[in-house]
Scaffold this motif. Structure first.
Motif, mmCIF file in Angstrom:
data_model
loop_
_atom_site.group_PDB
_atom_site.id
_atom_site.type_symbol
_atom_site.label_atom_id
_atom_site.label_comp_id
_atom_site.label_asym_id
_atom_site.label_seq_id
_atom_site.Cartn_x
_atom_site.Cartn_y
_atom_site.Cartn_z
ATOM 1 N N LEU A 16 0.838 -1.199 0.000
ATOM 2 C CA LEU A 16 0.000 0.000 0.000
ATOM 3 C C LEU A 16 0.878 1.255 0.000
ATOM 4 O O LEU A 16 0.638 2.195 -0.772
ATOM 5 C CB LEU A 16 -0.915 0.009 1.222
ATOM 6 N N ILE A 17 1.891 1.259 0.857
ATOM 7 C CA ILE A 17 2.782 2.418 0.949
ATOM 8 C C ILE A 17 3.593 2.581 -0.330
ATOM 9 O O ILE A 17 3.743 3.685 -0.861
ATOM 10 C CB ILE A 17 3.716 2.266 2.166
ATOM 11 N N GLU A 18 4.101 1.475 -0.836
ATOM 12 C CA GLU A 18 5.002 1.514 -1.986
ATOM 13 C C GLU A 18 4.273 1.806 -3.294
ATOM 14 O O GLU A 18 4.806 2.506 -4.169
ATOM 15 C CB GLU A 18 5.752 0.184 -2.095
ATOM 16 N N ASP A 19 3.052 1.303 -3.436
ATOM 17 C CA ASP A 19 2.355 1.365 -4.730
ATOM 18 C C ASP A 19 1.379 2.518 -4.851
ATOM 19 O O ASP A 19 0.740 2.683 -5.893
ATOM 20 C CB ASP A 19 1.613 0.050 -4.991
ATOM 21 N N THR A 20 1.198 3.302 -3.785
ATOM 22 C CA THR A 20 0.264 4.433 -3.840
ATOM 23 C C THR A 20 0.956 5.690 -3.316
ATOM 24 O O THR A 20 2.088 5.654 -2.849
ATOM 25 C CB THR A 20 -1.001 4.169 -2.989
ATOM 26 N N ARG A 21 0.226 6.793 -3.380
ATOM 27 C CA ARG A 21 0.703 8.055 -2.805
ATOM 28 C C ARG A 21 -0.097 8.405 -1.553
ATOM 29 O O ARG A 21 -0.065 9.550 -1.087
ATOM 30 C CB ARG A 21 0.550 9.185 -3.830
ATOM 31 N N GLU A 22 -0.799 7.456 -0.982
ATOM 32 C CA GLU A 22 -1.646 7.728 0.175
ATOM 33 C C GLU A 22 -0.816 8.049 1.414
ATOM 34 O O GLU A 22 0.253 7.479 1.628
ATOM 35 C CB GLU A 22 -2.552 6.532 0.474
ATOM 36 N N HIS A 23 -1.366 8.959 2.231
ATOM 37 C CA HIS A 23 -0.792 9.194 3.546
ATOM 38 C C HIS A 23 -1.255 8.056 4.460
ATOM 39 O O HIS A 23 -2.451 7.747 4.516
ATOM 40 C CB HIS A 23 -1.264 10.531 4.126
ATOM 41 N N VAL A 24 -0.323 7.426 5.163
ATOM 42 C CA VAL A 24 -0.646 6.230 5.941
ATOM 43 C C VAL A 24 -0.134 6.381 7.375
ATOM 44 O O VAL A 24 1.007 6.814 7.593
ATOM 45 C CB VAL A 24 -0.022 4.962 5.311
ATOM 46 N N PHE A 25 -0.980 6.035 8.324
ATOM 47 C CA PHE A 25 -0.570 5.936 9.724
ATOM 48 C C PHE A 25 -0.585 4.463 10.110
ATOM 49 O O PHE A 25 -1.630 3.821 10.095
ATOM 50 C CB PHE A 25 -1.507 6.729 10.634
ATOM 51 N N VAL A 26 0.601 3.920 10.425
ATOM 52 C CA VAL A 26 0.742 2.521 10.807
ATOM 53 C C VAL A 26 0.787 2.441 12.325
ATOM 54 O O VAL A 26 1.706 2.964 12.962
ATOM 55 C CB VAL A 26 2.033 1.904 10.226
ATOM 56 N N THR A 27 -0.215 1.801 12.906
ATOM 57 C CA THR A 27 -0.271 1.667 14.351
ATOM 58 C C THR A 27 -0.497 0.199 14.702
ATOM 59 O O THR A 27 -0.488 -0.672 13.832
ATOM 60 C CB THR A 27 -1.363 2.585 14.951
ATOM 61 N N GLY A 28 -0.667 -0.083 15.962
ATOM 62 C CA GLY A 28 -0.867 -1.459 16.386
ATOM 63 C C GLY A 28 -0.377 -1.653 17.803
ATOM 64 O O GLY A 28 0.409 -0.858 18.335
ATOM 65 N N ARG A 29 -0.860 -2.706 18.411
ATOM 66 C CA ARG A 29 -0.464 -3.010 19.783
ATOM 67 C C ARG A 29 1.028 -3.326 19.872
ATOM 68 O O ARG A 29 1.689 -3.562 18.858
ATOM 69 C CB ARG A 29 -1.289 -4.203 20.303
ATOM 70 N N ALA A 30 1.541 -3.317 21.085
ATOM 71 C CA ALA A 30 2.950 -3.643 21.307
ATOM 72 C C ALA A 30 3.248 -5.038 20.769
ATOM 73 O O ALA A 30 2.489 -5.977 20.993
ATOM 74 C CB ALA A 30 3.260 -3.573 22.805
ATOM 75 N N GLY A 31 4.355 -5.155 20.032
ATOM 76 C CA GLY A 31 4.775 -6.460 19.541
ATOM 77 C C GLY A 31 4.168 -6.882 18.223
ATOM 78 O O GLY A 31 4.278 -8.047 17.825
ATOM 79 N N THR A 32 3.541 -5.937 17.491
ATOM 80 C CA THR A 32 2.923 -6.295 16.208
ATOM 81 C C THR A 32 3.855 -6.084 15.016
ATOM 82 O O THR A 32 3.471 -6.348 13.883
ATOM 83 C CB THR A 32 1.620 -5.492 15.981
ATOM 84 N N GLY A 33 5.059 -5.587 15.262
ATOM 85 C CA GLY A 33 6.041 -5.502 14.179
ATOM 86 C C GLY A 33 6.060 -4.199 13.419
ATOM 87 O O GLY A 33 6.425 -4.178 12.235
ATOM 88 N N LYS A 34 5.709 -3.092 14.065
ATOM 89 C CA LYS A 34 5.767 -1.793 13.399
ATOM 90 C C LYS A 34 7.206 -1.448 12.998
ATOM 91 O O LYS A 34 7.450 -0.974 11.884
ATOM 92 C CB LYS A 34 5.188 -0.703 14.326
ATOM 93 N N SER A 35 8.143 -1.690 13.912
ATOM 94 C CA SER A 35 9.544 -1.371 13.621
ATOM 95 C C SER A 35 10.101 -2.242 12.494
ATOM 96 O O SER A 35 10.887 -1.786 11.663
ATOM 97 C CB SER A 35 10.397 -1.550 14.880
#
Length: 459
Positions: A16-35
């Protein structure tokens, strides 16, 4: 290229991030692999990206630059001050396709609007949010909050914004909301009633814990929905005496709310050890900032044989080899000699050498018409910290099998108790210095309000 394997939901979000120009907020509980996703994006994107974060240490962790240094923004409230931009800054900002902001929950609304204004001004595209740059943000508002403004800054924020959180910046809420609050986006076109469109995506697959019941309990803490039964399970499980090191057990790390508690615990344990104390002094070159808060490790690391330590970064193992330790691994010093520190990790001994943290700055290469990163400072120190205790704030992003959680007189910040409890891989590793109280479970009402609206919009 990174060899990190993504889960199916991480891969879909990367696309989604790579193929579009959308502004994206990636969130999630601790340990979901955001980093993990952020690192994969940084290494594998085909776009010209700049990675930044609100603090120096957070920027180091993602090999990026601080927001203020990248955009050359003044410290403190930005408000409607005229933004001075050099030719070099404008060239850099014009070269960015995608701006990645880590730990965005620590970015206040005024700074988010400052980023927007900087990009519009530098790129000469004042009618477009962020001057046409795609913005991708990572963070969890339930864990880390911005530093609350005070005095005149607080009064300004109250007069012009719904809250000081990044999601209430005018660029997201729209000009109508800004005007209703008595402000204006001078010279900018009307953003419409909802501002720039933000695609909010929440990672749901938790990689740190496996027990569904424990995951559900942590989720209840995250959202402030802890029942008496859930609190009872936490308190009954945690009301145990930690194993005695005299019996051959490693001391269990303590996660505490305050620095003075942590320092006293570490100092006491180090003093009790027999043997000579040795000090490793970091080498600092270039413009690395001043004060302990700017450094990724201790400027002066005091150790003895027998000291319990925590690794501060992942092992840079040979290609294809599994890492010998990761950021947060706990071990015991068994030897200090020859410019190395030998550390025992679960029965295996490893020689640890000083590591180099590099502070980067983005630059524009007119020859290739692309962004480059140049090293402007280096910090060299053993990637270790005394770890009989650590603050809950510095435990952010770490994983522990066992921990003593010391909330002292009470959690003083929203999300603090959730951060502490969610460091554990299982409920079996929990030790509490006192029972949890209802006042320890704190959720910022603005976060609850916005995240609820975000979920409703996504459903």
């Amino acid at each position: 290229m990174t060899t990190t394997a993504l889960s199916a939901e991480q891969e879909a979000l990367f696309r989604l991030i790579e193929d579009t120009r959308e502004h994206v907020f990636v969130t999630g509980r601790a340990g979901t692999g955001k980093s993990t996703l952020l690192q994969h994006l940084a290494w594998n994107t085909s776009k010209q990206i700049a990675v930044c974060a609100p603090t120096g240490v957070a920027a180091l962790n993602v090999e990026g630059q601080t927001i203020h240094s990248l955009f050359r923004l003044p410290i403190g409230l930005i408000a409607k001050t005229e933004l001075e931009q050099s030719d070099a800054t404008r060239r850099i900002l014009n070269a960015i396709d995608t701006l990645v902001i880590d730990e965005v929950s620590m970015v206040n609304a005024d700074l988010m609007d400052g980023i927007d204004r900087s990009l519009r001004q530098a790129r000469g595209r004042r009618s477009e949010p962020f001057g046409g740059v795609q913005v991708v943000m990572f963070g969890d508002p339930y864990q880390l909050a911005p530093v609350p403004p005070r005095g005149d800054e607080l009064r300004y924020i109250r007069d012009h914004y719904r809250s000081f959180w990044f999601f209430d910046a005018h660029v997201w809420t729209g000009r109508q909301d800004a005007l209703a609050a008595g402000s204006a986006l001078d010279g900018f076109a009307d953003l419409g009633p909802f501002g720039a469109q933000l695609n909010i995506r929440e990672l749901t697959e938790i990689h740190r814990q496996n027990d569904p019941a424990f995951k559900a309990m942590l989720n209840a803490v995250r959202h402030g929905r802890v029942t008496a039964d859930i609190a009872g399970v936490f308190n009954e499980t945690g009301a145990r005496t930690p194993p005695d090191p005299a019996d051959g057990e490693h001391p269990i790390i303590t996660l505490a709310t305050r620095n003075d508690i942590v320092n006293n615990i570490n100092r006491r344990h180090l003093t009790e050890l027999i043997g000579r104390e040795q000090t490793a002094t970091a080498e600092v070159s270039g413009d690395f900032g001043r004060g302990d808060a700017a450094y990724p490790a201790d400027l002066e690391l005091k150790l003895k044989v027998g000291a319990q330590v925590m690794f501060l970064r992942n092992d840079t193992a040979a290609f294809g080899e599994p890492p010998r330790w990761v950021n947060g691994t706990i071990g015991t010093v068994v030897r200090i000699a020859g410019g190395t520190v030998r550390v025992d990790v679960d029965g295996e001994e490893f020689d640890v050498e000083p590591a180099v943290w590099e502070r980067f700055r983005y630059a524009y290469d007119p020859g290739t018409k692309s962004l480059t990163r140049e090293i402007v400072a280096e910090f060299t120190q053993f990637p270790l910290r005394l770890a009989w205790a650590v603050t809950i704030h510095k435990s952010q992003g770490k994983t522990y099998d066992r921990a003593i959680i010391d909330l002292g007189t009470g959690a003083f910040a929203p999300g603090q108790t959730y951060v502490a409890l969610s460091r554990l891989t299982s409920l079996d590793g929990l030790y509490l210095t006192r029972p949890l109280r209802p006042s320890d479970i704190r959720v910022d009402p603005d976060v609850a309000r916005w995240m609820s609206l975000a979920r409703d919009a996504a459903s």
